[in-house]
Design a protein around this motif. Structure first.
Motif, mmCIF file in Angstrom:
data_model
loop_
_atom_site.group_PDB
_atom_site.id
_atom_site.type_symbol
_atom_site.label_atom_id
_atom_site.label_comp_id
_atom_site.label_asym_id
_atom_site.label_seq_id
_atom_site.Cartn_x
_atom_site.Cartn_y
_atom_site.Cartn_z
ATOM 1 N N ARG A 107 28.287 -16.774 88.308
ATOM 2 C CA ARG A 107 28.819 -17.898 87.532
ATOM 3 C C ARG A 107 27.763 -18.975 87.331
ATOM 4 N N LYS A 108 26.933 -19.191 88.346
ATOM 5 C CA LYS A 108 25.857 -20.158 88.205
ATOM 6 C C LYS A 108 24.865 -19.722 87.137
ATOM 7 N N ASN A 165 25.535 -17.580 84.664
ATOM 8 C CA ASN A 165 26.220 -17.196 83.434
ATOM 9 C C ASN A 165 25.976 -15.731 83.087
ATOM 10 N N TYR A 189 19.698 -9.356 83.221
ATOM 11 C CA TYR A 189 19.837 -10.815 83.106
ATOM 12 C C TYR A 189 19.187 -11.286 81.811
#
Length: 476
Positions: free
Chosen positions: A298-299, A301, A332
């Motif tokens: 979540r940090k 995204n 990522y």
């Protein structure tokens, strides 16, 4: 009609000689029939003893040959060994064997290899026919409810392996267990041979291949002290461990999960069940590992599936440490792209280092408590994932956290169940001792080990009070 039974060690040259002559007689005599039985050399002596005792025969060598007289209502007629059969064939049929010793040895070796292959095929067939026996304790909990479909869909044990699930809980939850059984049956999983409920503790774990321990205690210190909680855990394990030793299969795999004292439960089952192999008992850390990966994703995204090699050290439901020093990111979205197996170090991708040292580290305790509050989906998935890895191996190169018995790895004291990085291969696991850890991590591991040792000492104290003459076995 003459029916001869030829039995011998699979690698016996004399059996090979008698077998070849028997094949010749069967091919050339319309009323001569042969039935062959080979035994592995390791099993031959016991098999020969049993067959002779059953029939009242005296025979000590390989092969043993007899004539079936079932059509006359009698037992078999012993002909004897290879020399007796050669004499019989010469006397009645005027045929003998001219096989050379070298040929006998070659055929004997071929027989042994064929026997081994046949045994292997038969074991594979039996494994498909005979379902895995899976027992779940405290089966009325929501975790069990979510776990059953994951175990029965074929992804954990394989798409050709049938399973039987046994749900164990106290009598007060019998109605809930019956409801779970009906729902599981209604789902009609092709690989779910049977699902049953059990409330009699004496019948627990019969022929178990896998045991999943979900029992928890109430962690409300206003209601009861830590000592009382540990006493309750100890009492549960004192009941389960001897039953596992008595009723389960020798290679049974035991999973300790739930919300409280996961490490301690695993350690006490080892203590009270010394015949259970310690390497077959694991405490599940994957829920906490997944919660940490979710927070990191979540940090960043991104999808949490791309966060790998986060390590959970220590007491899974207590003092633990989430180590990001080996963590990697796959797929990522950043300036550098690569193939599917391309990864980036997680710590280099989180540019807000203050977040790691403040918010993430301070959130570790809340992660542990949050992971313990999950009602079913994540803990069930964690158990299913670890079982799949245990049976089929973890992804190559990937780190998995699991609570296992310490043997001094990473300078952690021996004799406690401690969450560490492991890999699963060929039905076993091994601690990834090649990983390097820094001084800060080592210090944190010491704190976690201290907590687990204290839990063990409290359990020892409680055991001494309950069994003053048997407490010494927990110290080993």
């Amino acid at each position: 009609r003459f029916v001869a039974v030829f039995t011998g060690k699979a690698n016996c040259p004399d059996y090979a000689k008698a077998e070849l002559l028997a094949d010749y007689l069967q091919a050339n005599l319309p009323d001569f029939r042969v039935h062959k039985i080979t035994q592995h050399p390791d099993k031959w002596e016991q098999w020969l003893h049993d067959i002779c005792e059953m029939n009242g025969w005296e025979h000590r060598q390989s092969p043993i040959i007899w004539r079936e007289l079932l059509d006359r209502g009698g037992k078999g007629l012993l002909l004897g060994g290879v020399n007796d059969f050669l004499e019989y064939a010469q006397q009645y049929y005027g045929i003998t064997s001219m096989m050379l010793s070298e040929e006998m040895l070659d055929i004997a070796e071929e027989n042994l290899q064929a026997h081994i292959e046949i045994e292997k095929e038969e074991e594979e067939i039996k494994s498909l026919i005979k379902p895995l026996q899976i027992w779940i304790t405290s089966a009325s909990t929501p975790i069990c409810y979510q776990l059953i479909p994951l175990l029965a869909n074929g992804e954990v044990f394989g798409m050709t392996t049938e399973i039987s699930i046994h749900l164990l809980d106290s009598e007060q939850f019998k109605e809930a267990l019956c409801g779970i059984v009906m729902e599981a049956e209604d789902m009609a999983f092709p690989l779910l041979r049977s699902v049953s409920e059990h409330t009699e503790i004496e019948e627990a774990f019969i022929q178990a291949d896998v045991i999943i321990v979900l029992d928890d205690v109430l962690l409300n210190h206003e209601v009861q002290s830590l000592e009382n909680c540990i006493r309750e855990v100890s009492e549960i394990c004192q009941v389960y461990a001897p039953l596992i030793e008595k009723n389960a299969k020798s290679e049974v795999k035991v999973i300790s999960s739930g919300k409280t004292f996961i490490n301690l439960k695993a350690m006490l089952i080892m203590t009270y069940g010394p015949a259970i192999k310690p390497e077959n008992i694991i405490a599940i850390a994957t829920s906490l590992e997944s919660a940490a990966k979710g927070m990191l994703a979540r940090k960043l995204n991104m999808n949490a599936a791309g966060v790998k090699d986060v390590i959970v050290w220590g007491n899974i439901t207590g003092c633990n440490y989430i180590d990001l020093s080996h963590a990697k990111l796959y797929r990522y979205d950043c300036a550098i792209w690569g193939p599917a197996n391309f990864s980036r170090p997680l710590l280099k991708m989180i540019y807000d280092s203050d977040w790691i040292h403040s918010e993430f580290l301070s959130a570790q305790s809340s992660l542990s408590s949050r992971a313990c509050r999950y009602v079913g989906i994540l803990p069930a998935h964690a158990i299913a994932t670890v079982l799949r890895y245990w049976y089929h191996g973890s992804p190559p190169g990937e780190i998995v956290s699991a609570g296992v018995l310490t043997e001094g790895q990473f300078c952690i004291p021996e004799g406690i169940v401690f969450s560490m990085p492991v890999r699963f291969q060929n039905g076993n696991w091994e601690v990834m001792t090649e990983l390097e850890i820094n001084a800060t991590t080592q210090e944190v591991l010491g704190d976690s080990a201290h907590e687990l040792i204290q839990e063990k000492l409290v359990a020892l104290k409680e055991m001494k009070e309950m069994h003053p003459y048997g407490a010494d076995k927990i110290t080993s």
